[in-house]
Write a protein that holds these residues in place. Structure first.
Motif, PDB file in Angstrom:
ATOM      1  N   TYR A 185       1.022  -1.365   0.115  1.00  0.00           N
ATOM      2  CA  TYR A 185       0.251   0.001   0.017  1.00  0.00           C
ATOM      3  C   TYR A 185       1.027   1.151   0.056  1.00  0.00           C
ATOM      4  O   TYR A 185       1.895   1.342   0.723  1.00  0.00           O
ATOM      5  CB  TYR A 185      -0.871  -0.045   1.350  1.00  0.00           C
ATOM      6  N   GLN A 255     -12.063   1.829  -1.664  1.00  0.00           N
ATOM      7  CA  GLN A 255     -11.114   1.322  -1.931  1.00  0.00           C
ATOM      8  C   GLN A 255     -10.184   2.201  -2.597  1.00  0.00           C
ATOM      9  O   GLN A 255     -10.801   3.053  -3.405  1.00  0.00           O
ATOM     10  CB  GLN A 255     -11.267  -0.049  -2.887  1.00  0.00           C
ATOM     11  N   ASP A 257      -7.089   1.725  -5.720  1.00  0.00           N
ATOM     12  CA  ASP A 257      -6.594   0.710  -6.850  1.00  0.00           C
ATOM     13  C   ASP A 257      -5.350   1.346  -7.232  1.00  0.00           C
ATOM     14  O   ASP A 257      -5.101   2.719  -7.432  1.00  0.00           O
ATOM     15  CB  ASP A 257      -7.069   0.763  -8.095  1.00  0.00           C
ATOM     16  N   ARG A 276      -4.894  -3.630  -5.131  1.00  0.00           N
ATOM     17  CA  ARG A 276      -6.223  -2.763  -4.616  1.00  0.00           C
ATOM     18  C   ARG A 276      -6.339  -3.161  -2.985  1.00  0.00           C
ATOM     19  O   ARG A 276      -6.001  -4.257  -2.347  1.00  0.00           O
ATOM     20  CB  ARG A 276      -7.308  -3.504  -5.493  1.00  0.00           C
ATOM     21  N   PHE A 277      -6.677  -2.072  -2.486  1.00  0.00           N
ATOM     22  CA  PHE A 277      -6.863  -2.266  -1.097  1.00  0.00           C
ATOM     23  C   PHE A 277      -8.293  -1.715  -0.557  1.00  0.00           C
ATOM     24  O   PHE A 277      -8.547  -0.632  -1.144  1.00  0.00           O
ATOM     25  CB  PHE A 277      -5.694  -1.317  -0.311  1.00  0.00           C
ATOM     26  N   LYS A 278      -9.111  -2.479   0.235  1.00  0.00           N
ATOM     27  CA  LYS A 278     -10.536  -2.184   0.455  1.00  0.00           C
ATOM     28  C   LYS A 278     -10.734  -1.653   1.697  1.00  0.00           C
ATOM     29  O   LYS A 278     -10.198  -2.069   2.761  1.00  0.00           O
ATOM     30  CB  LYS A 278     -11.181  -3.510   0.024  1.00  0.00           C
ATOM     31  N   THR A 279     -11.772  -0.728   1.712  1.00  0.00           N
ATOM     32  CA  THR A 279     -12.209  -0.039   3.105  1.00  0.00           C
ATOM     33  C   THR A 279     -11.138   0.700   3.854  1.00  0.00           C
ATOM     34  O   THR A 279      -9.947   0.526   3.583  1.00  0.00           O
ATOM     35  CB  THR A 279     -12.929  -0.848   3.976  1.00  0.00           C
ATOM     36  N   LEU A 282      -7.996  -1.059   4.680  1.00  0.00           N
ATOM     37  CA  LEU A 282      -6.864  -1.561   3.622  1.00  0.00           C
ATOM     38  C   LEU A 282      -6.741  -3.016   3.365  1.00  0.00           C
ATOM     39  O   LEU A 282      -5.748  -3.261   3.362  1.00  0.00           O
ATOM     40  CB  LEU A 282      -5.509  -0.821   3.939  1.00  0.00           C
ATOM     41  N   TYR A 285      -7.162  -6.873  -1.894  1.00  0.00           N
ATOM     42  CA  TYR A 285      -8.103  -7.565  -2.669  1.00  0.00           C
ATOM     43  C   TYR A 285      -7.484  -8.692  -3.387  1.00  0.00           C
ATOM     44  O   TYR A 285      -6.143  -8.760  -3.855  1.00  0.00           O
ATOM     45  CB  TYR A 285      -8.443  -6.797  -3.610  1.00  0.00           C
TER      46      TYR A 285
END
Ligand code: HEC
Ligand code: HEC
Length: 315
Positions: A185, A255, A257, A276-279, A282, A285
């Protein structure tokens, strides 16, 4: 021409004919598996898919006699088999509702950008070419799927609060996560310059595309085909809410990307490293390192643009 030469030509002609006839028996396998659950869309939309896509993306392939002649048939069979593996309108029931939505969007996107149907196929099947009206029909259908209802106030407040946390980086994990393909990230993206914004009409989200210094300079100097090594692009996504007064509001952070250019290191995915890191948590994905092929597949229609959709606004 001497009669000797004439004989040689005739001989070669006959040998080639025999060869061509013999080759007709060398047929790769092209099965007609059963239709387990066909995509359910309005008839006018279905008609377009049937006409332009079904030969390669369904179990209802209808080959013309011209397609069945070897060696053309070899190419056709290969396209049908890989086409079905990527997208199969006859086995739509095998996808989750979310996958169905993504695939449908991807299909319309490929069609709109002229990447599908394949050019070699359209050449010998002119009726498969999509008209401006066909494209409008597909786009209107997607647009109609969006939910335009106003959200309730408590939802807006809750999601707005999450947006504020994103801005203040209050809730980001201290230890930065790493995607399964090794890409960490990059918290810096919040300081990069926005290259453009877009709100994708079909799923109620807002997005901003950011670029690091290398990317911004490359965009400024028109050096984006290809982008230089070291260029980084980020796409941040939020839900989009509509309040009772009809105003659009930024909701929760969904998210981010990342695309990181390194022609050599990421040669297998178009020279870009995807992550990709979600919410706000992080969460990386993807279930396996193969997740990046999903990214590059959808970006492939932009191949001539080095796989990048965004046309940067000039700074
Ligand atoms: C002649 C065969 C053929 C036709 C006709 C065709 N496609 Fe394809 N399509 C393929 C092949 C083969 C692939 C696999 C990737 C590649 O080789 O480009 C593919 C890939 C795709 C993908 C990428 C799916 C993924 O997840 O990787 C989409 C979306 C797509 N096609 C949509 C369409 C649409 C929409 C139409 C009709 C407008 C269409 N195709 C017509 C052969 C075809
Ligand atoms: C369903 C198709 C699709 C898939 C799958 C997809 N993208 Fe994209 N991506 C897009 C589109 C379209 C844009 C253009 C901006 C927009 O409209 O959101 C984009 C934009 C981007 C951008 C900004 C640069 C650009 O090309 O404009 C990044 C970064 C990005 N995607 C990363 C990813 C990553 C990482 C993945 C996989 C985890 C991924 N994408 C999967 C369609 C897709």
């Amino acid at each position: 021409m001497s009669s000797n030469k004439k004989h040689t030509f005739l001989g070669i002609g006959i040998i080639m004919l025999i060869l061509l006839i013999t080759l007709q028996f060398l047929r790769p396998d092209l099965k007609t598996p059963p239709v387990t659950g066909e995509i359910s869309v309005p008839v006018n939309v279905k008609a377009i898919f049937k006409r332009s896509c079904y030969d390669c993306h369904s179990n209802q392939t209808k080959l013309g006699w011209g397609d069945k002649i070897v060696p053309i048939y070899w190419q056709v069979a290969k396209h049908v088999n890989t086409g079905r593996a990527h997208l199969n309108f006859s086995e739509w029931d095998k996808l989750t509702p979310v996958e169905q939505k993504t695939k449908l969007w991807e299909a319309v996107n490929h069609a709109t950008l002229g990447a599908m149907p394949r050019a070699d196929y359209a050449l010998i099947h002119p009726s498969a070419k999509l008209s401006t009206a066909d494209i409008a029909t597909l786009k209107n259908y997607l647009a109609g799927l969006v939910d335009h209802k106003a959200s309730d106030t408590s939802k807006i407040n809750a999601e707005n609060a999450q947006y504020k946390l994103w801005i203040n980086e209050k809730q980001e994990p201290v230890k930065h996560p790493v995607a399964l393909n090794g890409i960490p990230y990059d918290p810096d993206y919040k300081n990069w310059l926005p290259l453009s914004t877009s709100d994708r009409f079909e799923n109620g989200t807002m997005r901003v595309i950011f670029g690091n210094d290398i990317a911004v300079n490359a965009a400024k100097n028109g050096q984006t085909r290809p982008w230089p090594d070291g260029a980084r692009l980020a796409k941040a996504l939020w839900t989009q809410l509509v309040d009772t007064a009809g105003n659009t509001r930024t909701g929760a952070f969904v998210q981010v990307d990342l695309m990181i250019k390194n022609a050599q290191k990421y040669a297998s995915t178009g020279g870009w490293g995807f992550a990709r890191f979600k919410t706000l948590k992080l969460a990386p994905y993807g279930k396996t390192t193969m997740f990046a092929s999903e990214c590059i597949n959808c970006h492939r229609p932009m191949k001539n643009n080095d796989f990048v959709f965004t046309v940067p606004v000039k700074h």
